[in-house]
Design an enzyme around this catalytic site. Structure first.
Site, PDB file in Angstrom:
ATOM      1  CG  HIS A 184      14.243 -34.553 -12.383  1.00 18.34           C
ATOM      2  ND1 HIS A 184      13.289 -34.451 -13.456  1.00 18.34           N
ATOM      3  CD2 HIS A 184      15.111 -33.677 -12.459  1.00 18.34           C
ATOM      4  CE1 HIS A 184      13.634 -33.576 -14.105  1.00 18.34           C
ATOM      5  NE2 HIS A 184      14.761 -33.172 -13.659  1.00 18.34           N
ATOM      6  CD  GLU A 185      18.449 -33.154 -10.651  1.00 15.16           C
ATOM      7  OE1 GLU A 185      19.300 -33.215 -11.599  1.00 15.16           O
ATOM      8  OE2 GLU A 185      17.612 -32.308 -10.872  1.00 15.16           O
ATOM      9  CD  GLU A 241      15.397 -31.008 -17.103  1.00 21.77           C
ATOM     10  OE1 GLU A 241      14.757 -31.211 -16.223  1.00 21.77           O
ATOM     11  OE2 GLU A 241      16.474 -30.632 -17.168  1.00 21.77           O
ATOM     12  CG  HIS A 254      18.671 -34.966 -15.687  1.00 19.62           C
ATOM     13  ND1 HIS A 254      18.380 -34.730 -16.804  1.00 19.62           N
ATOM     14  CD2 HIS A 254      18.052 -34.133 -14.818  1.00 19.62           C
ATOM     15  CE1 HIS A 254      17.431 -33.818 -16.950  1.00 19.62           C
ATOM     16  NE2 HIS A 254      17.237 -33.261 -15.728  1.00 19.62           N
TER      17      HIS A 254
END
Lengths: 190, 287
Positions: free
Chosen positions: B139-140, B209, B143
């Site tokens: 997930h990071e 997100e 980003h």
């Protein structure tokens, strides 16, 4: 409750929200197709403690109703009191549709005789090696899942599975949004 | 339950801080304008701010939470995990930092893909199993791949510029009939512009997100691992009660729990439920 009622303080108690109770009849197909969960052949209605005079009358009324109903659909029934003093109406029928209509019949009859407030919940158990309960709260007017943990003994519940049940069934069942209201019922007589 | 309410309080404080920060920002700009620095000067100062924010945001972010960059010998498993995910995502391997706190969390920072840092807390490492940790790291990394730090920096800069422009429509008008009344109007307008853009930036953040969640699911191929990590981090599972319904009913429990409509509007992250629902949809698509 309307604005005027609010303003004038004439609070009416909310009527039980039972119209969404029927949703389980179609949800049952998805439960079996996606999760392999089958109805266990019984369902129950839980009624809050009543005053003794009302209690006797209500009990007789439910028994009459079920005697009539069971002659037609072949639904067996049982009335039971639990340790909290709540009355349980347990219905038994291999046909899920008959269980749903049986529950609805009892709910409508109690509502008609002004005892709608006393309805706590209806419960539909399902099984796939482990038990899954769909509890319909008449106060919330919505269902929520309850899965007692099969791994941990005692009063533990399988939250991960319950949340998964919610996401799988979200489109078909009216499910209570706030998980903090998903109160379990331990040691159900079914 | 206790931990939940404490978190709410913290969120409220952070929100208040952000509003105050922005108010200070506006006062600052207006004072400068009142001092007669002129538009060029303000734009110059804004430029310096943007420069600092853009080039030092990673260092500021890491320092503010007390994150420490860890080497490959200090955290070999974490490095290996991130390295593997980067190979899948087609990213240069970022530096890795650890924050010593029991609060489970993770974040990514850095203006470009090559200068990025992924930070995780010790609380996160303790709570999650390997597949869940992998999902959070993915997930990071999403980003970073989506260049979210740069996007959000530019978005917030534009919001500040927008409120400045609104003020200058008044300031550039006929200066002779400018009274204290119109000055108040300028303040109100700039504040409204700022609040609206604040809400919009928050919305933008929430959408990013969702896309990072989607990226994580694609990188790992397992949306359910992120779902389970999100549930552990948010404490949703901990909110499911264990107390019997009949006992609660007997106590005449009131159900007064505030709905989160306004909180949702202002939060940078979408509600966990919405993120989980999106991931479940993704899982149905993949399977």
């Amino acid at each position: 409750m309307g604005f005027l009622d609010f303003l004038l303080g004439s609070t009416k108690l909310p009527q039980p929200k039972s119209e969404r109770l029927f949703a389980i009849a179609t949800a049952r197909i998805t439960l079996e197709a996606k999760l392999g969960l089958k109805p266990t052949g019984n369902a129950a209605i839980c009624i809050k403690p009543l005053e003794s005079s009302t209690y006797e009358r209500t009990r007789a009324e439910i028994e009459d109703l079920l005697r009539l109903g069971s002659r037609e659909a072949g639904t067996a029934y049982r009335l039971e009191n639990d340790s909290y003093g709540y009355l349980w109406v347990v219905l038994m029928d291999p046909e899920f549709e008959d269980l749903v209509s049986g529950v609805h019949m009892v709910v409508r009859s109690l509502t008609d005789s002004g005892l709608g407030q006393q309805l706590l919940c209806a419960v539909y158990p399902f099984s796939n090696g482990f038990k899954v309960y769909w509890i319909f709260s008449f106060k919330l007017g919505a269902y929520y899942p309850f899965v007692p943990s099969s791994e941990k003994p005692g009063r533990e519940r399988d939250g991960a599975l319950e949340l998964r049940l919610r996401s799988v069934m979200a489109e078909e069942l009216p499910i209570e949004k706030d998980v903090a209201r998903w109160y379990p019922i331990w040691e159900m007589p079914l | 339950m206790v931990r939940w309410s404490a978190d709410r309080g913290l969120q409220a404080r952070m929100l208040l801080t952000m509003f105050l920060l922005a108010a200070v920002y506006l006062i600052f700009i207006n004072v400068i304008l009142a001092m007669g620095v002129g538009i060029q000067g303000v734009v110059l100062i804004m430029g310096v701010f943007l420069f600092i924010q853009y080039f030092y945001s990673d260092k500021i972010a890491l320092a503010s939470v007390g994150a420490r960059i860890v080497s490959e010998t200090e955290a070999p498993e974490l490095h290996e995990l991130v390295g593997r995910l980067c190979a899948i995502a087609g990213l240069p391997k970022p530096r890795i930092a650890i924050v010593r706190t029991d609060v489970p969390n993770a974040f990514a920072t850095g203006r470009s893909q090559s200068s990025s840092v992924v930070a995780v807390t010790t609380g996160l490492l303790r709570r999650l199993d390997k597949s869940e940790l992998e999902a959070v790291l993915a997930h990071e990394l999403s980003h970073i791949k989506n260049r979210d730090v740069a996007v959000m920096t530019i978005a917030s800069f534009l919001s500040t510029v927008a409120s400045l422009i609104v003020q200058n429509i008044f300031f550039l008008g006929d200066r002779r009939d400018r009274e204290s009344g119109s000055l108040v109007a300028v303040w109100i307008v700039s504040l409204i512009v700022w609040i609206v853009s604040f809400i919009l930036i928050r919305a933008l953040s929430r959408y990013r997100e969702f896309s990072a969640d989607r990226g994580a699911a694609i990188i790992t191929g397992r949306p359910s691992a992120l779902v389970s990590a999100l549930m552990k981090i948010s404490g949703t599972m901990a909110r499911i009660p264990r107390e019997d319904l009949r006992r609660v009913e007997g106590m005449n429990a009131f159900f007064i729990i505030p709905t989160g409509a306004i909180a949702n509007l202002l939060s940078t992250h979408p509600p966990i439920e919405a993120r989980i629902a999106a991931l479940e949809r993704l899982e149905r698509e993949i399977l």
